[in-house]
Design an enzyme around this catalytic site. Structure first.
Site, mmCIF file in Angstrom:
data_model
loop_
_atom_site.group_PDB
_atom_site.id
_atom_site.type_symbol
_atom_site.label_atom_id
_atom_site.label_comp_id
_atom_site.label_asym_id
_atom_site.label_seq_id
_atom_site.Cartn_x
_atom_site.Cartn_y
_atom_site.Cartn_z
ATOM 1 N N GLU A 43 3.976 52.961 -34.616
ATOM 2 C CA GLU A 43 5.208 53.713 -34.393
ATOM 3 C C GLU A 43 6.338 53.122 -35.231
ATOM 4 O OE1 GLU A 43 5.865 56.604 -32.807
ATOM 5 O OE2 GLU A 43 7.727 56.190 -33.856
ATOM 6 N N ASN A 79 7.810 46.407 -41.406
ATOM 7 C CA ASN A 79 8.846 45.602 -40.746
ATOM 8 C C ASN A 79 9.165 44.340 -41.546
ATOM 9 O OD1 ASN A 79 9.350 47.372 -38.753
ATOM 10 N ND2 ASN A 79 8.431 46.213 -37.090
ATOM 11 N N CYS A 83 11.459 44.019 -32.403
ATOM 12 C CA CYS A 83 10.397 44.182 -33.406
ATOM 13 C C CYS A 83 10.432 43.164 -34.548
ATOM 14 C CB CYS A 83 10.440 45.596 -33.949
ATOM 15 S SG CYS A 83 10.024 46.803 -32.677
ATOM 16 N N LYS A 127 21.933 45.960 -31.984
ATOM 17 C CA LYS A 127 22.447 46.963 -32.931
ATOM 18 C C LYS A 127 23.094 48.083 -32.133
ATOM 19 C CE LYS A 127 18.347 49.803 -33.656
ATOM 20 N NZ LYS A 127 17.521 50.416 -34.659
ATOM 21 N N ARG A 179 17.199 42.097 -26.857
ATOM 22 C CA ARG A 179 16.140 41.163 -27.230
ATOM 23 C C ARG A 179 16.460 40.544 -28.597
ATOM 24 N NH1 ARG A 179 10.940 44.912 -25.617
ATOM 25 N NH2 ARG A 179 12.332 46.585 -26.236
HETATM 26 N N1 LIG Z 1 11.088 49.110 -29.366
HETATM 27 C C1 LIG Z 1 10.930 49.547 -30.586
HETATM 28 O O1 LIG Z 1 11.897 49.879 -31.267
HETATM 29 C C2 LIG Z 1 9.566 49.653 -31.195
HETATM 30 C C3 LIG Z 1 9.402 50.399 -32.366
HETATM 31 C C4 LIG Z 1 8.142 50.514 -32.919
HETATM 32 C C5 LIG Z 1 7.064 49.861 -32.331
HETATM 33 N N2 LIG Z 1 7.248 49.113 -31.200
HETATM 34 C C6 LIG Z 1 6.081 48.468 -30.595
HETATM 35 O O2 LIG Z 1 5.667 49.259 -29.493
HETATM 36 C C7 LIG Z 1 5.177 48.422 -28.436
HETATM 37 C C8 LIG Z 1 5.968 48.661 -27.168
HETATM 38 O O3 LIG Z 1 7.301 48.262 -27.403
HETATM 39 P P1 LIG Z 1 8.481 48.635 -26.404
HETATM 40 O O4 LIG Z 1 9.732 48.203 -27.056
HETATM 41 O O5 LIG Z 1 8.311 50.038 -25.970
HETATM 42 O O6 LIG Z 1 8.137 47.655 -25.187
HETATM 43 P P2 LIG Z 1 8.785 47.643 -23.732
HETATM 44 O O7 LIG Z 1 8.728 46.249 -23.292
HETATM 45 O O8 LIG Z 1 10.060 48.402 -23.724
HETATM 46 O O9 LIG Z 1 7.742 48.514 -22.877
HETATM 47 C C9 LIG Z 1 6.426 48.122 -22.604
HETATM 48 C C10 LIG Z 1 6.046 48.704 -21.251
HETATM 49 O O10 LIG Z 1 4.654 48.485 -21.013
HETATM 50 C C11 LIG Z 1 4.494 48.243 -19.628
HETATM 51 N N3 LIG Z 1 3.174 47.610 -19.384
HETATM 52 C C12 LIG Z 1 2.777 46.351 -19.624
HETATM 53 N N4 LIG Z 1 1.486 46.184 -19.260
HETATM 54 C C13 LIG Z 1 1.064 47.384 -18.808
HETATM 55 C C14 LIG Z 1 -0.182 47.860 -18.293
HETATM 56 N N5 LIG Z 1 -1.242 47.070 -18.192
HETATM 57 N N6 LIG Z 1 -0.260 49.141 -17.902
HETATM 58 C C15 LIG Z 1 0.820 49.973 -18.009
HETATM 59 N N7 LIG Z 1 2.014 49.574 -18.480
HETATM 60 C C16 LIG Z 1 2.138 48.302 -18.880
HETATM 61 C C17 LIG Z 1 5.683 47.364 -19.271
HETATM 62 O O11 LIG Z 1 5.920 47.344 -17.880
HETATM 63 C C18 LIG Z 1 6.789 48.042 -20.067
HETATM 64 O O12 LIG Z 1 7.436 49.051 -19.317
HETATM 65 C C19 LIG Z 1 5.267 46.992 -28.979
HETATM 66 O O13 LIG Z 1 4.048 46.646 -29.558
HETATM 67 C C20 LIG Z 1 6.346 47.100 -30.039
HETATM 68 O O14 LIG Z 1 6.210 46.106 -31.026
HETATM 69 C C21 LIG Z 1 8.473 49.011 -30.611
#
Ligand SMILES: NC(=O)c1ccc[n+]([C@@H]2O[C@H](COP(=O)([O-])OP(=O)(O)OC[C@H]3O[C@@H](n4cnc5c(N)ncnc54)[C@H](O)[C@@H]3O)[C@@H](O)[C@H]2O)c1
Length: 440
Positions: free
Chosen positions: A154, A214, A266, A327, A334
């Site tokens: 993503e 990234n 990220c 930002k 974070r």
């Molecule tokens: N935040 C961003 O801007 C962004 C952009 C691109 C990619 N990513 C990637 O996407 C992934 C998620 O990032 P995020 O920022 O959404 O994380 P986040 O911490 O906001 O959300 C992760 C969610 O997963 C849940 N979770 C954990 N274990 C679980 C399980 N076993 N079953 C169900 N739910 C579970 C947590 O409770 C949490 O709500 C990461 O790998 C991140 O690097 C993030």
């Protein structure tokens, strides 16, 4: 199409809402019962422009729902997205425990052919681990069910996540079966109206693409910050240099603003994870390791300017701070540079009065919790009274054109430390301000 999204954080919730918006039937799953309860009551746990309205609308239309029950959610789904966190582990590598526990749960309960999509940012080779984990559970159950594992990293940006997801620059799909490629194209086709922007490739290349993207963006930021630090020392103006180099199409204007360093969920963890991936395969990534090193130092440049101006001991000084989020457009703190700046000032005896349009709760409850001598206020001008200077760390729109007369009237002396170089057009020095910028 019936879709299950496992993990309802920034990526899961935005993806779920956008797929539902296109008419799919989406169930978002999370392990956190409090989050799911809130979502079921229509309370959105994060701030992201446009997200709340889209979630509420699709809940009302009954094509978006939330549950803690993964097994129920995948029972009707054709596509299951894994969007759980992959935080930095103790050694700096990506911690895959959440991804693999979801893979295990899928293997335990799947009852028909599935396409399982890694949307979380995961190290190269993770799809193989997800595949093996699911297969192990199917073997334990003694059942044979076909499944496919896809890498679909993503690229959305917090603060513009809905816009990015609805109009993606590209959708990267790494797969090894025609079934998986076809289904992925079906689910994303509605997001492309004039021409599609699918980039299809093998799974490992897709996993690597996310880290490379990234790392490239973080490199641009650290590169420009390093140039800015050199500019300061040689009497050049990094902002003018930025314009001078950005005009070259091969370089471009984006991601070359001198500033207080990158933060967020990220870049810091992905740059570190890429370093670890390389090292695990016997390669020392000199450039990528330096990107992170430059960034860590950059987060303290504003504090160093304050120390240079007010002295090593900041006891008795109060500083007004605009911007806590890493930002604008998000409440996410974070790895936000504000954490380092506030801690450094407070460590030296200063008091900080802080304002952020969205991130105050995050600061208070998590990222600056327990830090004494930090006060949070509800409007930007409230930070100014009795403050020795104003510090600007996040370029929220409401900070772009403030009332400088009001700032001057309220501060003890008209001094601004600008971590985002926003006020070059206002000729602050000519208007009686002491104005400190990054790279000048
Ligand atoms: N935040 C961003 O801007 C962004 C952009 C691109 C990619 N990513 C990637 O996407 C992934 C998620 O990032 P995020 O920022 O959404 O994380 P986040 O911490 O906001 O959300 C992760 C969610 O997963 C849940 N979770 C954990 N274990 C679980 C399980 N076993 N079953 C169900 N739910 C579970 C947590 O409770 C949490 O709500 C990461 O790998 C991140 O690097 C993030």
């Amino acid at each position: 199409m019936n879709i299950a999204i496992i993990g309802s954080g920034y990526v899961g919730l935005v993806s779920g809402a956008c797929f539902a918006e296109m008419g799919n039937q989406v169930t978002c799953v999370d392990i956190d019962p409090v989050k799911i309860e809130k979502l079921n009551k229509g309370s959105i746990p994060i701030f992201e422009p446009g997200l709340e309205a889209m979630v509420l609308k699709n809940m009302q239309h009954k094509n978006l729902d939330f549950t803690t029950n993964l097994s129920d959610a995948i029972s009707n789904a054709k596509l299951v997205f894994i969007a759980v966190g992959t935080p930095m582990g103790v050694d700096g590598a990506a911690d895959l425990q959440y991804v693999l526990s979801v893979a295990k749960a899928i293997g335990v309960s799947m009852n028909k052919e599935l396409v399982v999509v890694d949307k979380s940012t995961v190290p190269v080779g993770t799809a193989d681990k997800v595949k093996a984990t699911i297969q192990k559970e199917l073997d334990k159950r003694g059942v044979q069910i076909k499944f496919h594992v896809v890498s679909n990293p993503e690229f959305l940006k917090e603060g513009a996540a809905i816009a990015d997801f609805m109009k993606p620059d590209r959708v990267v799909i790494g797969a090894d079966s025609a079934t998986a490629f076809d289904l992925m194209k079906q689910v994303y086709a509605p997001f492309f109206r004039t021409h599609d922007r699918f980039i299809t490739m093998d799974i490992r290349s897709a996993e690597m693409t996310k880290y490379a993207a990234n790392a490239m963006l973080a490199t641009k930021i650290s590169f420009m910050n390093e140039i800015a630090n050199i500019c300061e020392r040689v009497g050049a103006d990094a902002n003018q240099v930025r314009i001078g180099i950005g005009s070259d199409k091969r370089i471009g204007y984006s991601f070359i603003y001198p500033g207080v360093g990158y933060g967020g969920a990220c870049f810091p963890k992905d740059v570190k994870a890429l370093q670890k991936i390389a090292e695990a395969h016997g390669y020392t990534p000199t450039l990528i390791a330096s990107v992170e090193k430059v960034n860590a130092a950059q987060k303290l440049v504003i504090a160093q300017k304050i120390v240079k101006r007010f002295g090593e001991d900041l006891t008795g000084f109060t500083f007004g701070l605009w911007g806590l989020a890493f930002k604008p457009g998000t409440d996410d703190m974070r790895e936000a540079p504000a954490i380092d700046v506030v801690k450094e000032l407070v460590k030296r005896g200063a008091k900080v009065k802080a304002y952020d349009p969205k991130a105050t709760h995050e600061a208070k409850e998590f990222y600056l919790k327990g830090i004494e001598n930090v006060v949070y206020v509800n409007s930007k001008y409230e930070v100014l009274k009795d403050a020795a200077a104003l510090i600007l760390l996040t370029e929220w729109k409401e900070f772009r054109s403030p009332d400088f007369e009001e700032i001057k009237a309220q501060l003890v002396a008209p001094i601004i430390f600008d971590g985002r170089n926003q006020y070059n057009a206002f000729k602050l020095e000519e208007n009686g301000f002491e104005y400190y910028q990054i790279g000048k």
